[in-house]
Design a protein around this motif. Structure first.
Motif, PDB file in Angstrom:
ATOM      1  N   ASP A  65      -2.407  -1.498  17.920  1.00 41.67           N
ATOM      2  CA  ASP A  65      -3.833  -1.190  18.049  1.00 41.67           C
ATOM      3  C   ASP A  65      -4.501  -1.098  16.684  1.00 41.67           C
ATOM      4  N   ASN A  66      -5.726  -1.562  16.633  1.00 44.00           N
ATOM      5  CA  ASN A  66      -6.575  -1.439  15.445  1.00 44.00           C
ATOM      6  C   ASN A  66      -5.908  -1.996  14.181  1.00 44.00           C
ATOM      7  N   PHE A  67      -5.187  -3.097  14.322  1.00 45.36           N
ATOM      8  CA  PHE A  67      -4.485  -3.647  13.159  1.00 45.36           C
ATOM      9  C   PHE A  67      -5.454  -4.139  12.087  1.00 45.36           C
ATOM     10  N   LYS A  68      -6.640  -4.551  12.498  1.00 39.83           N
ATOM     11  CA  LYS A  68      -7.646  -4.995  11.533  1.00 39.83           C
ATOM     12  C   LYS A  68      -7.932  -3.887  10.520  1.00 39.83           C
ATOM     13  N   ARG A  69      -7.906  -2.654  10.991  1.00 39.59           N
ATOM     14  CA  ARG A  69      -8.165  -1.524  10.093  1.00 39.59           C
ATOM     15  C   ARG A  69      -7.068  -1.425   9.013  1.00 39.59           C
ATOM     16  N   VAL A  70      -5.803  -1.743   9.383  1.00 39.50           N
ATOM     17  CA  VAL A  70      -4.716  -1.737   8.396  1.00 39.50           C
ATOM     18  C   VAL A  70      -5.010  -2.771   7.316  1.00 39.50           C
ATOM     19  N   ASN A  71      -5.384  -3.985   7.715  1.00 38.76           N
ATOM     20  CA  ASN A  71      -5.720  -5.027   6.749  1.00 38.76           C
ATOM     21  C   ASN A  71      -6.920  -4.635   5.893  1.00 38.76           C
ATOM     22  N   ASP A  72      -7.943  -4.065   6.535  1.00 40.42           N
ATOM     23  CA  ASP A  72      -9.146  -3.690   5.791  1.00 40.42           C
ATOM     24  C   ASP A  72      -8.868  -2.569   4.802  1.00 40.42           C
ATOM     25  N   THR A  73      -8.000  -1.654   5.168  1.00 41.02           N
ATOM     26  CA  THR A  73      -7.702  -0.505   4.303  1.00 41.02           C
ATOM     27  C   THR A  73      -6.706  -0.854   3.205  1.00 41.02           C
ATOM     28  N   PHE A  74      -5.640  -1.571   3.557  1.00 38.72           N
ATOM     29  CA  PHE A  74      -4.548  -1.823   2.609  1.00 38.72           C
ATOM     30  C   PHE A  74      -4.474  -3.264   2.117  1.00 38.72           C
ATOM     31  N   GLY A  75      -5.360  -4.118   2.579  1.00 37.68           N
ATOM     32  CA  GLY A  75      -5.344  -5.524   2.186  1.00 37.68           C
ATOM     33  C   GLY A  75      -4.303  -6.296   2.989  1.00 37.68           C
ATOM     34  N   HIS A  76      -4.330  -7.605   2.800  1.00 39.36           N
ATOM     35  CA  HIS A  76      -3.409  -8.449   3.578  1.00 39.36           C
ATOM     36  C   HIS A  76      -1.951  -8.230   3.192  1.00 39.36           C
ATOM     37  N   LEU A  77      -1.680  -7.909   1.925  1.00 39.04           N
ATOM     38  CA  LEU A  77      -0.289  -7.627   1.534  1.00 39.04           C
ATOM     39  C   LEU A  77       0.218  -6.367   2.228  1.00 39.04           C
ATOM     40  N   GLY A  78      -0.661  -5.359   2.335  1.00 35.62           N
ATOM     41  CA  GLY A  78      -0.290  -4.143   3.049  1.00 35.62           C
ATOM     42  C   GLY A  78      -0.100  -4.416   4.530  1.00 35.62           C
ATOM     43  N   GLY A  79      -0.975  -5.252   5.096  1.00 33.32           N
ATOM     44  CA  GLY A  79      -0.834  -5.635   6.504  1.00 33.32           C
ATOM     45  C   GLY A  79       0.457  -6.389   6.740  1.00 33.32           C
ATOM     46  N   ASP A  80       0.794  -7.301   5.805  1.00 33.58           N
ATOM     47  CA  ASP A  80       2.060  -8.040   5.923  1.00 33.58           C
ATOM     48  C   ASP A  80       3.248  -7.081   5.891  1.00 33.58           C
ATOM     49  N   ALA A  81       3.203  -6.104   4.993  1.00 37.18           N
ATOM     50  CA  ALA A  81       4.291  -5.127   4.899  1.00 37.18           C
ATOM     51  C   ALA A  81       4.411  -4.333   6.199  1.00 37.18           C
ATOM     52  N   ALA A  82       3.255  -3.972   6.777  1.00 37.54           N
ATOM     53  CA  ALA A  82       3.282  -3.244   8.052  1.00 37.54           C
ATOM     54  C   ALA A  82       3.884  -4.103   9.159  1.00 37.54           C
ATOM     55  N   LEU A  83       3.493  -5.384   9.210  1.00 40.14           N
ATOM     56  CA  LEU A  83       4.057  -6.273  10.230  1.00 40.14           C
ATOM     57  C   LEU A  83       5.567  -6.435  10.048  1.00 40.14           C
ATOM     58  N   ARG A  84       6.026  -6.570   8.803  1.00 42.19           N
ATOM     59  CA  ARG A  84       7.480  -6.670   8.561  1.00 42.19           C
ATOM     60  C   ARG A  84       8.183  -5.408   9.027  1.00 42.19           C
ATOM     61  N   SER A  85       7.595  -4.244   8.764  1.00 43.33           N
ATOM     62  CA  SER A  85       8.206  -2.979   9.194  1.00 43.33           C
ATOM     63  C   SER A  85       8.305  -2.905  10.712  1.00 43.33           C
ATOM     64  N   VAL A  86       7.239  -3.308  11.396  1.00 44.36           N
ATOM     65  CA  VAL A  86       7.273  -3.311  12.864  1.00 44.36           C
ATOM     66  C   VAL A  86       8.324  -4.307  13.334  1.00 44.36           C
ATOM     67  N   GLY A  87       8.366  -5.496  12.704  1.00 50.08           N
ATOM     68  CA  GLY A  87       9.381  -6.489  13.071  1.00 50.08           C
ATOM     69  C   GLY A  87      10.779  -5.988  12.862  1.00 50.08           C
ATOM     70  N   ASP A  88      11.028  -5.282  11.742  1.00 55.54           N
ATOM     71  CA  ASP A  88      12.355  -4.714  11.479  1.00 55.54           C
ATOM     72  C   ASP A  88      12.730  -3.676  12.533  1.00 55.54           C
ATOM     73  N   ALA A  89      11.733  -2.877  12.948  1.00 54.41           N
ATOM     74  CA  ALA A  89      12.008  -1.814  13.910  1.00 54.41           C
ATOM     75  C   ALA A  89      12.241  -2.367  15.311  1.00 54.41           C
ATOM     76  N   THR A  90      11.642  -3.512  15.638  1.00 59.42           N
ATOM     77  CA  THR A  90      11.754  -4.045  17.000  1.00 59.42           C
ATOM     78  C   THR A  90      12.726  -5.197  17.106  1.00 59.42           C
ATOM     79  N   GLY A  91      13.026  -5.836  15.987  1.00 58.36           N
ATOM     80  CA  GLY A  91      13.853  -7.050  16.003  1.00 58.36           C
ATOM     81  C   GLY A  91      15.275  -6.747  16.224  1.00 58.36           C
TER      82      GLY A  91
END
Length: 181
Positions: free
Chosen positions: A155-181
């Motif tokens: 939810d509200n992933f756009k806010r992650v990108n807007d707050t932390f930039g695309h590199l921060g958003g990428d890091a968040a996506l990798r973390s979610v992928g690591d936790a679910t993969g």
């Protein structure tokens, strides 16, 4: 070539048996094939792709990152000489071809894996998920077993990108992928 690869000079090899030339080597399969060729009078083969190194032969320096063993294909041909039945063993160095095939197979497998995985998260991409889902639905139907599917959305992933930039958003996506993969 054989003298170089085996380290045994011609004058020491001529007239000697394979066990004498290669003491301690596992030559049981060669012995079985030689007996088969003598008894049946047919050719026999060892394929480097299946058998690897038939004889303990080595290169002075490893080829293509291998351990230096020469991968060999061998043809065993019956020869009738007067009353004696002999076997001619032709040894062919297949190392370069076998290693090239292995590298090509590894590259193909890596390409196939990358075609079904997201580069950022390493998770299955949409097409791979659809194929897997179709397969699992078919299996559940075939065996009359229940099937559960869990999907979630960040939810509200756009806010992650807007707050932390695309590199921060990428890091968040990798973390979610690591936790679910």
């Amino acid at each position: 070539w054989m003298a170089d690869a085996s380290g045994i000079p011609d004058e020491k090899a001529i007239g000697r048996t394979l066990p004498e030339l290669f003491p301690g080597a596992a030559l049981q399969r060669v012995h079985r094939r030689v007996r088969q060729v003598v008894l049946l009078g047919n050719q026999a083969f060892f394929d480097a792709r299946v058998h690897g190194a038939v004889f303990p032969l080595r290169r002075p320096s490893p080829l293509g990152g291998g351990d230096g063993s020469i991968l060999q294909s061998c043809t065993l041909t019956p020869i009738n000489l007067d009353t004696r039945r002999l076997v001619c063993i032709t040894v062919t160095d297949e190392t370069a071809a076998v290693l090239a095939e292995r590298r090509a197979k590894q590259a193909h497998e890596a390409l196939a894996l990358s075609a079904e995985r997201d580069a950022l998260t390493g998770l299955l991409n949409r097409a791979a998920i659809c194929r897997r889902l179709e397969s699992e639905l078919s299996r559940a139907s075939r065996y009359r077993q229940p099937l559960s599917i869990i999907l979630f959305d960040i939810d509200n992933f756009k806010r992650v990108n807007d707050t932390f930039g695309h590199l921060g958003g990428d890091a968040a996506l990798r973390s979610v992928g690591d936790a679910t993969g």
